[in-house]
Scaffold this motif. Structure first.
Motif, PDB file in Angstrom:
ATOM      1  N   VAL A   1      -1.982   1.162  18.379  1.00 25.93           N
ATOM      2  CA  VAL A   1      -3.040   1.704  17.531  1.00 25.93           C
ATOM      3  C   VAL A   1      -2.399   2.233  16.259  1.00 25.93           C
ATOM      4  N   VAL A   2      -2.811   1.696  15.116  1.00 25.54           N
ATOM      5  CA  VAL A   2      -2.201   2.037  13.832  1.00 25.54           C
ATOM      6  C   VAL A   2      -3.203   2.776  12.957  1.00 25.54           C
ATOM      7  N   GLY A   3      -2.745   3.861  12.344  1.00 25.80           N
ATOM      8  CA  GLY A   3      -3.524   4.583  11.353  1.00 25.80           C
ATOM      9  C   GLY A   3      -2.819   4.578  10.014  1.00 25.80           C
ATOM     10  N   VAL A   4      -3.588   4.537   8.937  1.00 27.29           N
ATOM     11  CA  VAL A   4      -3.061   4.597   7.570  1.00 27.29           C
ATOM     12  C   VAL A   4      -3.659   5.831   6.902  1.00 27.29           C
ATOM     13  N   GLY A   5      -2.810   6.645   6.281  1.00 32.72           N
ATOM     14  CA  GLY A   5      -3.310   7.877   5.691  1.00 32.72           C
ATOM     15  C   GLY A   5      -2.636   8.241   4.387  1.00 32.72           C
TER      16      GLY A   5
ATOM     17  N   LEU B   1       1.989  10.933   5.964  1.00 32.81           N
ATOM     18  CA  LEU B   1       2.285  10.545   7.341  1.00 32.81           C
ATOM     19  C   LEU B   1       1.512  11.389   8.342  1.00 32.81           C
ATOM     20  N   ALA B   2       1.320  12.663   8.056  1.00 32.68           N
ATOM     21  CA  ALA B   2       0.563  13.513   8.970  1.00 32.68           C
ATOM     22  C   ALA B   2      -0.868  13.005   9.122  1.00 32.68           C
ATOM     23  N   ALA B   3      -1.468  12.554   8.025  1.00 36.55           N
ATOM     24  CA  ALA B   3      -2.835  12.016   8.087  1.00 36.55           C
ATOM     25  C   ALA B   3      -2.858  10.704   8.863  1.00 36.55           C
ATOM     26  N   ALA B   4      -1.852   9.861   8.657  1.00 32.62           N
ATOM     27  CA  ALA B   4      -1.770   8.607   9.407  1.00 32.62           C
ATOM     28  C   ALA B   4      -1.608   8.879  10.895  1.00 32.62           C
TER      29      ALA B   4
ATOM     30  N   LEU C   1     -13.103   2.606  13.294  1.00 34.11           N
ATOM     31  CA  LEU C   1     -12.682   3.791  12.553  1.00 34.11           C
ATOM     32  C   LEU C   1     -11.990   3.312  11.278  1.00 34.11           C
ATOM     33  N   PRO C   2     -12.481   3.666  10.103  1.00 35.09           N
ATOM     34  CA  PRO C   2     -11.859   3.210   8.857  1.00 35.09           C
ATOM     35  C   PRO C   2     -10.372   3.561   8.801  1.00 35.09           C
ATOM     36  N   ASP C   3      -9.593   2.621   8.299  1.00 36.45           N
ATOM     37  CA  ASP C   3      -8.140   2.771   8.138  1.00 36.45           C
ATOM     38  C   ASP C   3      -7.399   2.866   9.465  1.00 36.45           C
ATOM     39  N   ALA C   4      -8.036   2.478  10.553  1.00 41.10           N
ATOM     40  CA  ALA C   4      -7.367   2.379  11.846  1.00 41.10           C
ATOM     41  C   ALA C   4      -7.531   0.961  12.372  1.00 41.10           C
ATOM     42  N   LYS C   5      -6.495   0.455  13.045  1.00 41.94           N
ATOM     43  CA  LYS C   5      -6.518  -0.911  13.564  1.00 41.94           C
ATOM     44  C   LYS C   5      -5.864  -0.923  14.937  1.00 41.94           C
TER      45      LYS C   5
ATOM     46  N   ASP D   1       0.872  -1.162   0.000  1.00 43.41           N
ATOM     47  CA  ASP D   1       0.000   0.000   0.000  1.00 43.41           C
ATOM     48  C   ASP D   1       0.918   1.223   0.000  1.00 43.41           C
ATOM     49  N   ALA D   2       0.725   2.119  -0.930  1.00 47.30           N
ATOM     50  CA  ALA D   2       1.616   3.277  -1.046  1.00 47.30           C
ATOM     51  C   ALA D   2       1.442   4.254   0.110  1.00 47.30           C
ATOM     52  N   ARG D   3       0.346   4.146   0.826  1.00 43.08           N
ATOM     53  CA  ARG D   3       0.085   5.089   1.921  1.00 43.08           C
ATOM     54  C   ARG D   3       0.942   4.756   3.148  1.00 43.08           C
ATOM     55  N   PRO D   4       1.438   5.767   3.859  1.00 44.24           N
ATOM     56  CA  PRO D   4       2.181   5.528   5.097  1.00 44.24           C
ATOM     57  C   PRO D   4       1.259   5.019   6.208  1.00 44.24           C
ATOM     58  N   ALA D   5       1.869   4.353   7.174  1.00 48.92           N
ATOM     59  CA  ALA D   5       1.159   3.880   8.365  1.00 48.92           C
ATOM     60  C   ALA D   5       1.958   4.284   9.597  1.00 48.92           C
ATOM     61  N   LEU D   6       1.244   4.583  10.678  1.00 42.64           N
ATOM     62  CA  LEU D   6       1.892   4.995  11.919  1.00 42.64           C
ATOM     63  C   LEU D   6       1.181   4.337  13.095  1.00 42.64           C
ATOM     64  N   GLY D   7       1.982   3.758  14.005  1.00 40.09           N
ATOM     65  CA  GLY D   7       1.437   3.076  15.165  1.00 40.09           C
ATOM     66  C   GLY D   7       1.885   3.722  16.467  1.00 40.09           C
ATOM     67  N   VAL D   8       0.950   3.873  17.393  1.00 39.08           N
ATOM     68  CA  VAL D   8       1.215   4.448  18.716  1.00 39.08           C
ATOM     69  C   VAL D   8       0.996   3.370  19.762  1.00 39.08           C
ATOM     70  N   VAL D   9       1.977   3.154  20.611  1.00 38.68           N
ATOM     71  CA  VAL D   9       1.876   2.152  21.674  1.00 38.68           C
ATOM     72  C   VAL D   9       1.272   2.794  22.923  1.00 38.68           C
TER      73      VAL D   9
END
Length: 428
Positions: A386-390, A393-396, A359-363, A328-336
């Motif tokens: 908690v991971v977001g894809v956007g 990177l700012a959106a993720a 929440l769509p695109d969040a896991k 997936d070309a979109r960045p992903a960011l996870g917060v512990v």
């Protein structure tokens, strides 16, 4: 295909979830798993300890498992791959001999020296007086590491000599980290920016995953004590195409050749924690014999290739040569999200609220959770990732923190700046 994932943390939840997404996978068993894995489609938890190799082998036979994938480092260092090989069962992970690259930092340093892999200058000590003398001679900043496994927390980046001396004293004379700290590696501090680089290896070929960057210190701005990881994002802008090529040519490919030359061909995930200098030169901070955690979560959420098929190819002789990964070309960011007190003595048994939101695109990946009276409770230091894809990177980052803000327990804690280095790069 039927798979068994060994482990119970956030990495294992991410692996099980990734495997279950494959149309070719009929069932995934996780031993022992956690409440997060139990809730996934096609995934079943089985209460078997990660150190009980006989019971795990029996489970693999009894459930007609085609491939066992080992998540955490301890069973790999203790030889689970060798045990499964002796039982005639397919197991993805390095041998006990190869897993020493994580199990002993002094072994890894000698391996790198032998095969010309760039890393920091170091010395190894079992005597505190000798270690203190060396530290005072070298000066600070300097890094003190427990030689053995310490759950990602046996590393002190000392900003002054006294801190380094006290860290070495705590390990060698005070029993910090138990047997893991009876031998210490003292190495020069490497300036630059950290990156995480993971590959899948079949013994002859290394196939790189998307790059990522972890955040080890507990507090915002990379302050506070070292942890197992407070968050990660993928890709890491510091790993430019030129840096990527250097990592493969100067680190990964010499490791593959060196492992063969040393009689321990490497099959499994290989994690290289790197420091990239301002000039783009990569050096190894550490090797891990498994996927990183929390790097696995944002990396695997971006993977579009069939990971189950890749792991099977790596161990059944088909190999990985000429295989290309899709992302997936979109960045992903996870917060512990951590329990109060982590990484020292931390709270357990607190009820977790807000897990059911969608929440769509969040896991939300579970790590240190358990089922208690009335629902899911905290059971570890690192509780969730908690991971977001956007689109960028700012959106993720915004999505990950939006989802995290809806989760609550007593004394919940997490960093508020995951991804800040990459965002600073993007802003110029």
């Amino acid at each position: 295909m039927r798979l068994l994932v060994v482990g119970s943390g956030g990495r294992e939840h991410a692996l099980a979830w990734t495997f279950a997404r494959s149309p070719a996978v009929e069932a995934v068993f996780v031993a022992p798993g956690n409440p997060g894995t139990a809730a996934e489609d096609k995934v079943t938890n089985v209460d078997v300890d990660v150190g009980d190799f006989d019971a795990l082998a029996h489970l693999a036979r009894n459930r007609a498992v085609d491939l066992t994938v080992v998540g955490p480092e301890a069973p790999l260092v203790d030889g689970i791959r060798d045990h499964f090989d002796a039982c005639g069962l397919a197991c993805f992970g390095p041998s006990k001999a190869a897993a020493r690259l994580e199990g002993s930092k002094s072994f890894a340093k000698k391996f790198m020296a032998r095969h010309g892999i760039p890393t920091a200058r170091c010395e190894v000590f079992t005597d505190f007086v000798a270690a203190e003398r060396y530290i005072r001679d070298r000066g600070a900043p300097i890094v003190v590491k427990a030689d053995g496994l310490a759950a990602g927390k046996g590393v002190v980046v000392a900003r002054d000599v006294d801190e380094a001396v006290e860290s070495a004293r705590g390990m060698l004379a005070g029993g910090d980290f138990g047997e893991a700290g009876r031998r210490v590696v003292v190495e020069d501090f490497l300036p630059g920016e950290e990156a995480s680089f993971t590959c899948i290896l079949d013994g002859e070929t290394a196939l790189p995953f998307a790059s990522s960057q972890d955040h080890k210190p507990r507090d915002d701005g990379d302050k506070g004590p070292n942890t197992g990881g407070m968050g990660a994002y993928s890709p890491a802008p510091v790993v430019t195409p030129a840096v990527h090529d250097r990592i493969m040519a100067e680190i990964v490919e010499p490791l593959v050749r060196g492992a063969v030359a040393d009689g321990m061909p490497y099959q499994g995930f290989l994690y290289a924690g790197l420091m990239v200098s301002p000039e783009g030169a990569p050096k190894v901070v550490e090797f891990n014999c498994r996927f990183g955690d929390p790097e696995a979560q944002p990396v695997l959420i971006r993977l579009r290739s069939d990971l189950a098929a890749l792991c099977l190819r790596a161990v059944n002789g088909e190999g990985l040569r000429d295989v290309a990964l899709e992302w997936d070309a979109r960045p992903a960011l996870g917060v512990v999200l951590t329990a109060g007190g982590y990484p020292l003595d931390y709270d357990k048994g607190d009820a977790i609220r807000g897990l059911d939101a969608d929440l769509p695109d969040a896991k939300v990946f579970h790590a240190g959770t358990a089922t208690g009276e009335g629902g899911i409770v905290t059971a570890g230091g690192r509780v969730l990732c908690v991971v977001g894809v956007g689109a960028d990177l700012a959106a993720a980052q915004r999505l990950a923190y939006r989802r995290a803000s809806g989760i609550h327990w007593r004394r919940i804690a997490y960093r508020r700046d995951i991804g800040y280095r990459a965002l600073q790069r993007a802003s110029g």
